[in-house]
Design a protein around this motif. Structure first.
Motif, PDB file in Angstrom:
ATOM      1  N   GLY A 164       0.822  -1.208   0.000  1.00  0.00           N
ATOM      2  CA  GLY A 164       0.000   0.000   0.000  1.00  0.00           C
ATOM      3  C   GLY A 164       0.856   1.259   0.000  1.00  0.00           C
ATOM      4  N   MET A 165       1.911   1.255   0.802  1.00  0.00           N
ATOM      5  CA  MET A 165       2.798   2.428   0.849  1.00  0.00           C
ATOM      6  C   MET A 165       3.491   2.641  -0.497  1.00  0.00           C
ATOM      7  SD  MET A 165       4.410   1.932   4.652  1.00  0.00           S
ATOM      8  CE  MET A 165       5.485   3.336   4.549  1.00  0.00           C
ATOM      9  N   MET A 166       3.921   1.530  -1.130  1.00  0.00           N
ATOM     10  CA  MET A 166       4.573   1.646  -2.446  1.00  0.00           C
ATOM     11  C   MET A 166       3.589   2.162  -3.500  1.00  0.00           C
ATOM     12  SD  MET A 166       7.725   0.840  -2.114  1.00  0.00           S
ATOM     13  CE  MET A 166       7.599   1.679  -0.530  1.00  0.00           C
ATOM     14  N   PHE A 167       2.354   1.652  -3.457  1.00  0.00           N
ATOM     15  CA  PHE A 167       1.344   2.100  -4.426  1.00  0.00           C
ATOM     16  C   PHE A 167       1.001   3.579  -4.213  1.00  0.00           C
ATOM     17  CE2 PHE A 167      -0.918  -1.936  -6.147  1.00  0.00           C
ATOM     18  CZ  PHE A 167       0.315  -2.459  -6.490  1.00  0.00           C
ATOM     19  N   ILE A 168       0.938   4.004  -2.950  1.00  0.00           N
ATOM     20  CA  ILE A 168       0.678   5.430  -2.682  1.00  0.00           C
ATOM     21  C   ILE A 168       1.810   6.281  -3.242  1.00  0.00           C
ATOM     22  CG2 ILE A 168       0.585   7.151  -0.836  1.00  0.00           C
ATOM     23  CD1 ILE A 168      -0.961   5.139   0.842  1.00  0.00           C
ATOM     24  N   LEU A 169       3.045   5.810  -3.024  1.00  0.00           N
ATOM     25  CA  LEU A 169       4.214   6.557  -3.516  1.00  0.00           C
ATOM     26  C   LEU A 169       4.191   6.664  -5.042  1.00  0.00           C
ATOM     27  CD1 LEU A 169       6.978   7.867  -2.830  1.00  0.00           C
ATOM     28  CD2 LEU A 169       8.001   5.600  -3.121  1.00  0.00           C
ATOM     29  N   ILE A 170       3.865   5.552  -5.716  1.00  0.00           N
ATOM     30  CA  ILE A 170       3.915   5.537  -7.191  1.00  0.00           C
ATOM     31  C   ILE A 170       2.674   6.190  -7.806  1.00  0.00           C
ATOM     32  CG2 ILE A 170       3.983   4.053  -9.239  1.00  0.00           C
ATOM     33  CD1 ILE A 170       5.489   1.987  -7.434  1.00  0.00           C
ATOM     34  N   PHE A 171       1.485   5.668  -7.414  1.00  0.00           N
ATOM     35  CA  PHE A 171       0.260   6.071  -8.121  1.00  0.00           C
ATOM     36  C   PHE A 171      -0.377   7.362  -7.579  1.00  0.00           C
ATOM     37  CE2 PHE A 171       0.403   1.390  -8.713  1.00  0.00           C
ATOM     38  CZ  PHE A 171       0.551   1.386 -10.089  1.00  0.00           C
ATOM     39  N   ALA A 172      -0.129   7.658  -6.302  1.00  0.00           N
ATOM     40  CA  ALA A 172      -0.735   8.866  -5.736  1.00  0.00           C
ATOM     41  C   ALA A 172       0.248  10.035  -5.707  1.00  0.00           C
ATOM     42  CB  ALA A 172      -1.241   8.571  -4.320  1.00  0.00           C
ATOM     43  N   TYR A 173       1.469   9.768  -5.207  1.00  0.00           N
ATOM     44  CA  TYR A 173       2.434  10.874  -5.055  1.00  0.00           C
ATOM     45  C   TYR A 173       3.133  11.218  -6.373  1.00  0.00           C
ATOM     46  CZ  TYR A 173       6.240  13.649  -3.116  1.00  0.00           C
ATOM     47  OH  TYR A 173       7.129  14.657  -2.842  1.00  0.00           O
ATOM     48  N   LYS A 174       3.672  10.176  -7.062  1.00  0.00           N
ATOM     49  CA  LYS A 174       4.429  10.441  -8.300  1.00  0.00           C
ATOM     50  C   LYS A 174       3.512  10.733  -9.492  1.00  0.00           C
ATOM     51  CE  LYS A 174       8.727   9.719  -6.882  1.00  0.00           C
ATOM     52  NZ  LYS A 174       9.775  10.771  -6.958  1.00  0.00           N
ATOM     53  N   LEU A 175       2.569   9.831  -9.753  1.00  0.00           N
ATOM     54  CA  LEU A 175       1.719   9.965 -10.937  1.00  0.00           C
ATOM     55  C   LEU A 175       0.478  10.823 -10.703  1.00  0.00           C
ATOM     56  CD1 LEU A 175       1.917   6.259 -12.213  1.00  0.00           C
ATOM     57  CD2 LEU A 175       3.241   8.230 -12.989  1.00  0.00           C
ATOM     58  N   GLY A 176       0.023  10.895  -9.434  1.00  0.00           N
ATOM     59  CA  GLY A 176      -1.135  11.735  -9.124  1.00  0.00           C
ATOM     60  C   GLY A 176      -2.458  11.169  -9.604  1.00  0.00           C
ATOM     61  N   TRP A 177      -2.516   9.844  -9.821  1.00  0.00           N
ATOM     62  CA  TRP A 177      -3.761   9.250 -10.322  1.00  0.00           C
ATOM     63  C   TRP A 177      -4.820   9.106  -9.228  1.00  0.00           C
ATOM     64  CZ3 TRP A 177      -1.473   4.591 -13.589  1.00  0.00           C
ATOM     65  CH2 TRP A 177      -0.790   5.118 -14.688  1.00  0.00           C
ATOM     66  N   PHE A 178      -4.370   8.948  -7.985  1.00  0.00           N
ATOM     67  CA  PHE A 178      -5.296   8.726  -6.869  1.00  0.00           C
ATOM     68  C   PHE A 178      -4.965   9.692  -5.725  1.00  0.00           C
ATOM     69  CE2 PHE A 178      -4.666   4.615  -9.005  1.00  0.00           C
ATOM     70  CZ  PHE A 178      -5.975   4.326  -9.364  1.00  0.00           C
ATOM     71  N   PRO A 179      -5.932   9.959  -4.839  1.00  0.00           N
ATOM     72  CA  PRO A 179      -5.645  10.820  -3.676  1.00  0.00           C
ATOM     73  C   PRO A 179      -4.729  10.113  -2.684  1.00  0.00           C
ATOM     74  CG  PRO A 179      -7.877   9.957  -3.559  1.00  0.00           C
ATOM     75  CD  PRO A 179      -7.345   9.556  -4.897  1.00  0.00           C
ATOM     76  N   LEU A 180      -4.018  10.909  -1.869  1.00  0.00           N
ATOM     77  CA  LEU A 180      -3.088  10.332  -0.893  1.00  0.00           C
ATOM     78  C   LEU A 180      -3.830   9.659   0.264  1.00  0.00           C
ATOM     79  CD1 LEU A 180      -0.480  13.220  -0.766  1.00  0.00           C
ATOM     80  CD2 LEU A 180      -0.083  10.917  -1.642  1.00  0.00           C
ATOM     81  N   GLN A 181      -5.025  10.165   0.597  1.00  0.00           N
ATOM     82  CA  GLN A 181      -5.800   9.614   1.707  1.00  0.00           C
ATOM     83  C   GLN A 181      -7.166   9.164   1.202  1.00  0.00           C
ATOM     84  OE1 GLN A 181      -5.890  12.628   4.755  1.00  0.00           O
ATOM     85  NE2 GLN A 181      -3.818  12.131   5.437  1.00  0.00           N
ATOM     86  N   SER A 182      -7.741   8.170   1.918  1.00  0.00           N
ATOM     87  CA  SER A 182      -9.020   7.600   1.468  1.00  0.00           C
ATOM     88  C   SER A 182     -10.179   7.931   2.398  1.00  0.00           C
ATOM     89  CB  SER A 182      -8.880   6.079   1.344  1.00  0.00           C
ATOM     90  OG  SER A 182      -7.902   5.747   0.388  1.00  0.00           O
ATOM     91  N   ASN A 183      -9.975   8.842   3.342  1.00  0.00           N
ATOM     92  CA  ASN A 183     -11.103   9.201   4.219  1.00  0.00           C
ATOM     93  C   ASN A 183     -12.107  10.065   3.455  1.00  0.00           C
ATOM     94  OD1 ASN A 183      -9.108  11.137   4.081  1.00  0.00           O
ATOM     95  ND2 ASN A 183      -9.774  12.144   5.952  1.00  0.00           N
ATOM     96  N   PHE A 184     -13.388   9.776   3.705  1.00  0.00           N
ATOM     97  CA  PHE A 184     -14.451  10.489   2.987  1.00  0.00           C
ATOM     98  C   PHE A 184     -14.732  11.844   3.633  1.00  0.00           C
ATOM     99  CE2 PHE A 184     -16.231   6.036   2.027  1.00  0.00           C
ATOM    100  CZ  PHE A 184     -15.353   5.908   0.965  1.00  0.00           C
ATOM    101  N   LEU A 185     -15.126  12.803   2.782  1.00  0.00           N
ATOM    102  CA  LEU A 185     -15.547  14.114   3.260  1.00  0.00           C
ATOM    103  C   LEU A 185     -17.054  14.247   3.036  1.00  0.00           C
ATOM    104  CD1 LEU A 185     -12.660  16.292   1.751  1.00  0.00           C
ATOM    105  CD2 LEU A 185     -12.885  15.459   4.106  1.00  0.00           C
ATOM    106  N   PRO A 186     -17.742  15.087   3.827  1.00  0.00           N
ATOM    107  CA  PRO A 186     -19.198  15.241   3.645  1.00  0.00           C
ATOM    108  C   PRO A 186     -19.578  15.721   2.256  1.00  0.00           C
ATOM    109  CG  PRO A 186     -18.485  16.201   5.733  1.00  0.00           C
ATOM    110  CD  PRO A 186     -17.243  15.834   4.990  1.00  0.00           C
ATOM    111  N   THR A 187     -18.665  16.422   1.585  1.00  0.00           N
ATOM    112  CA  THR A 187     -18.977  16.980   0.256  1.00  0.00           C
ATOM    113  C   THR A 187     -18.670  16.002  -0.880  1.00  0.00           C
ATOM    114  OG1 THR A 187     -16.774  17.983   0.236  1.00  0.00           O
ATOM    115  CG2 THR A 187     -18.594  19.364   1.005  1.00  0.00           C
TER     116      THR A 187
END
Length: 347
Positions: free
Chosen positions: A176-199
């Motif tokens: 999960g940490m590696m995927f966050i580093l690659i797909f969320a931080y480097k490529l920006g395809w996904f958000p860094l956190q998965s907690n939902f917001l009311p909006t």
């Protein structure tokens, strides 16, 4: 009649285990809670000594001070349930837990202090993430495992086995940490956190869940494929499979209608326990993705000393696994009559 006696026997067994497990769990957590409450009592009594007690001693004398102090200590013992015996508290906690009454938490979570409401507030979040990922993993793993078993020794079979051993040996939280580093931080395809917001809209929530689901499926589906493949290879060598092929039945019907059904009991066990396990969440994985599920609740309860929440979550896990055992026994009895005959014969 044999199947009915078999089911009654299994359900009574599960209820007995549930009572024993709840009693042991209550004894452990009541012991912890009593030690914690004793510390709180001594702290409050010392504070009383330095304020109210000091004034009483100076104005009314030593004798009145000790009398008032005994009253204060008795009140504090009642406040922290230390006026009851240890086993009295254990039996009361066991009875209440069996009735799904886990008491109140010291802090309000989601606008409520009722532990049962808090558990059921976090449960759907774990279902959305882990149960969804588990279902995808099972479907993919069983399908690929059956295909690999049907062509043993092929390039596909060998590649799948190597891939399964490689991915299944990786810790989910590390992946999960590696995927966050690659797909969320480097490529920006996904958000860094998965907690939902009311909006958040439905699409926003799906987008936030995509990376943790992808991580879980990537790590787990290979293990499912490898296990299914090994079970199916043994079944495909049985005489009844050769007889079915000799009769000229279509290969698809031989595999999915005969072989997969015969291999179903161990696969069903894996399915049931994986689905039930998914309801409990995962402490480390939810921390990595900042996802507020059952695992995050467990971690928060342990850190803040919320004994009632820990008891509620532990009891919930015990009930889930015992329900899984009973369900698996029911399905075994349906798929393989020898199981229920053997159980009935011992009664």
């Amino acid at each position: 009649m044999g199947y009915g006696k078999y089911l009654v026997f299994r359900i009574l067994n599960a209820l007995l285990v549930l009572v024993i497990a709840t009693l042991i769990m209550s004894a452990l957590f009541v012991k912890v809670a009593r030690e914690d409450n004793k510390s709180k009592l001594f702290e409050e009594l010392r504070s009383w000594d330095q304020t109210e007690g000091k004034k009483i001693k100076q104005s009314l004398g030593e004798e009145e001070y000790w009398r008032q102090r005994a009253i204060e200590e008795q009140n504090l013992r009642k406040k922290y349930n230390l006026d009851k015996s240890f086993w009295g508290q254990v039996i009361e906690k066991t009875k209440r837990s069996l009735m799904w009454d886990f008491g109140q938490s010291t802090v309000s979570i989601g606008g409520t202090n009722n532990v049962r409401d808090i558990v059921f507030m976090y449960l759907p979040r774990s279902i959305v993430l882990f149960t969804t990922a588990t279902i995808i993993t099972m479907i993919l793993g069983i399908y690929l495992g059956v295909r690999a078993a049907n062509m043993p020794g092929s390039v596909f079979d060998r590649s799948l086995s190597i891939f399964a051993l490689l991915t299944y040996s990786l810790p989910t939280w590390w992946t999960g940490m590696m995927f966050i580093l690659i797909f969320a931080y480097k490529l920006g395809w996904f958000p860094l956190q998965s907690n939902f917001l009311p909006t958040d809209t439905i699409l926003d929530k799906i987008h936030k869940l995509a990376l943790p689901v992808l991580t879980f499926v990537f790590v787990a589906f290979g293990g499912w494929a490898w296990t299914t493949r090994n079970i199916m290879i043994g079944t495909l060598q049985e005489d009844f499979i050769m007889a079915a092929r000799a009769k000229g039945l279509p290969e698809r019907k031989v595999i999915y209608g005969h072989a997969l059904r015969a291999a179903a009991p161990p696969i069903v066990t894996m399915v049931i326990f994986s689905l039930l396990g998914s309801l409990g969440g995962a402490i480390i994985s939810e921390q990595v993705f900042s996802y507020p599920g059952m695992g995050m609740l467990y971690w928060m309860a342990l850190n803040q000393g919320e004994t009632n929440i820990v008891i509620g979550l532990t009891y919930f896990s015990v009930v889930l696994y015992l329900s899984g055992v009973v369900l698996a026994d029911m399905i075994y009895g349906f798929l393989d009559p020898r199981v229920k005959v053997g159980a009935s014969a011992k009664m």
